[in-house]
Each structure stands twice: as C-alpha cells, then as structure tokens.
Design an enzyme around this catalytic site. Structure first.
Site, PDB file in Angstrom:
ATOM      1  N   HIS A  66      44.995  -5.519  43.633  1.00 25.73           N
ATOM      2  CA  HIS A  66      44.905  -6.251  42.375  1.00 25.73           C
ATOM      3  C   HIS A  66      43.698  -7.183  42.311  1.00 25.73           C
ATOM      4  O   HIS A  66      43.691  -8.134  41.546  1.00 25.73           O
ATOM      5  CB  HIS A  66      46.188  -7.011  42.053  1.00 25.73           C
ATOM      6  CG  HIS A  66      47.309  -6.108  41.697  1.00 25.73           C
ATOM      7  ND1 HIS A  66      47.272  -5.249  40.622  1.00 25.73           N
ATOM      8  CD2 HIS A  66      48.509  -5.904  42.295  1.00 25.73           C
ATOM      9  CE1 HIS A  66      48.407  -4.567  40.565  1.00 25.73           C
ATOM     10  NE2 HIS A  66      49.162  -4.939  41.576  1.00 25.73           N
ATOM     11  N   GLU A  68      40.269  -6.708  36.057  1.00 28.28           N
ATOM     12  CA  GLU A  68      41.427  -7.598  36.092  1.00 28.28           C
ATOM     13  C   GLU A  68      41.364  -8.390  34.794  1.00 28.28           C
ATOM     14  O   GLU A  68      40.280  -8.751  34.331  1.00 28.28           O
ATOM     15  CB  GLU A  68      41.399  -8.520  37.315  1.00 28.28           C
ATOM     16  CG  GLU A  68      41.432  -7.789  38.653  1.00 28.28           C
ATOM     17  CD  GLU A  68      42.631  -6.875  38.847  1.00 28.28           C
ATOM     18  OE1 GLU A  68      43.712  -7.137  38.251  1.00 28.28           O
ATOM     19  OE2 GLU A  68      42.500  -5.889  39.591  1.00 28.28           O
ATOM     20  N   ASP A 128      40.734  -2.619  44.543  1.00 28.82           N
ATOM     21  CA  ASP A 128      41.321  -1.478  43.850  1.00 28.82           C
ATOM     22  C   ASP A 128      40.300  -0.361  43.672  1.00 28.82           C
ATOM     23  O   ASP A 128      40.636   0.823  43.756  1.00 28.82           O
ATOM     24  CB  ASP A 128      41.875  -1.897  42.489  1.00 28.82           C
ATOM     25  CG  ASP A 128      43.193  -2.662  42.591  1.00 28.82           C
ATOM     26  OD1 ASP A 128      43.724  -2.811  43.716  1.00 28.82           O
ATOM     27  OD2 ASP A 128      43.692  -3.110  41.544  1.00 28.82           O
ATOM     28  N   ASP A 175      37.165  -0.958  37.954  1.00 26.63           N
ATOM     29  CA  ASP A 175      38.468  -1.578  37.739  1.00 26.63           C
ATOM     30  C   ASP A 175      38.257  -2.942  37.116  1.00 26.63           C
ATOM     31  O   ASP A 175      37.271  -3.627  37.412  1.00 26.63           O
ATOM     32  CB  ASP A 175      39.226  -1.736  39.065  1.00 26.63           C
ATOM     33  CG  ASP A 175      40.600  -2.340  38.864  1.00 26.63           C
ATOM     34  OD1 ASP A 175      41.465  -1.664  38.268  1.00 26.63           O
ATOM     35  OD2 ASP A 175      40.808  -3.494  39.272  1.00 26.63           O
TER      36      ASP A 175
END
Length: 180
Positions: A156, A9, A161, A7
């Site tokens: 988040h 960000e 996540d 994941d």
C-alpha cells in the site's frame, strides 16, 4: 514487453472528489523489471483554490501517508507533467487499472492534460485468466500465488505495490503463454 507499471495512493475512492497523494512507477523492459528506471513522489493534495486537503484517517490507515508526510511535497499540477513524460508513449500496467486510470484521467483533465496511454493492461484481469478458479484477485493474494513478497513497509505504498505488480505482470504473461 516494454511497459510502465504504475500505482497511486489516494485519499479515497472517487476520482472526482478524492486526491492522489503518491505516484510510483517502474519500467518493464524485455520481460525484466528495471529497478533503476522509476518514478516516485508524494503529492500534496490541494483543493481547486490551492488550499491543503487533509488525508482522511481511513486512508492513512491503509497506506500510512499522513498530512505531515505530504506537507512539503509538490502539488499534482507540478507532478503530472513529469509523470506523463516518464510514461511517454509506453503502454501502462496497473493492478485494477480502472481505479488508477480513472484517477489519472480525472486529474489530468482538471489540469488541462490528457491521460491516453497507448494501451492499458490490468494484472487483476490477467490474474482472473491465469487463476480462473480463485474468488479473489487482490494484489496481496496474487503475490502469494506467484511466490512474490512485498518489501517491509511496501504494501500500500506506490513503489512497493509497483515492484510486486511488475513482477506479477511478467510472471502472469509467462504463465498464460505456457498455458496457451
């Protein structure tokens, strides 16, 4: 079922204009999430001249990563080779793989590297197959449907996540196999 779940960000939605500010990844081996085989780092966003980029307020509101948090973090050019080594020749999984994969393709291209995993699997697509009557397949709703919880402060943030996505991936495959 040996994959790397990852994941990102970011500072926004455009792989061409926005930057990665955090990468998290974890392995799933033989249907089990391997907690101690993980990759996690904040990334200091910089422009093509190496000048720091500010994280927009809107992005900070989503993931909670501030300019101060990434000030001492490595730049993406230093992080990407280590992340690619972690992934190796594994297939990869992400929730909404098009978003994260698009950022990685753009970023690796800018740094003379290549993002070409053996296979890409998307838990959002698996969710659509497993829960065809549902309108939304956001990660938090998928987690709720599967009885999964985010660690406090984990939603988040990349590794938070990733943990839920990895567990969701395992459960979705089991659910789809049983229903097949």
């Amino acid at each position: 079922m040996n994959v790397v779940v990852f994941d990102l960000e970011t500072t926004g939605f455009s792989p061409e204009r926005d930057a990665i500010v955090e990468i998290g990844a974890m392995r799933v081996r033989d249907g089990r999430v391997v907690e101690d085989e993980r990759f996690e780092t904040l990334v200091r966003p910089v422009n093509s001249l190496g000048d720091p980029l500010r994280i927009p307020w809107r992005a900070q509101q989503v993931h909670g990563i501030s300019d101060a948090m990434v000030r001492g973090a490595p730049e993406l050019r230093d992080v990407l080779p280590a992340f690619l080594d972690f992934v190796g020749d594994s297939a990869v999984v992400a929730h909404n793989i098009g978003f994260d994969g698009g950022f990685l393709r753009a970023a690796t291209g800018r740094h003379g590297l290549r993002w070409a995993p053996r296979a890409e699997h998307c838990t959002m697509q698996l969710s659509r197959r497993a829960f065809p009557g549902e309108r939304s397949h956001r990660l938090d709703l998928l987690a709720e449907r599967l009885g999964l919880e985010f660690a406090p402060g984990g939603r988040h943030r990349s590794l938070g996540d990733v943990r839920v996505t990895a567990e969701a991936y395992v459960r979705l495959l089991e659910r789809l196999r049983v229903g097949a």
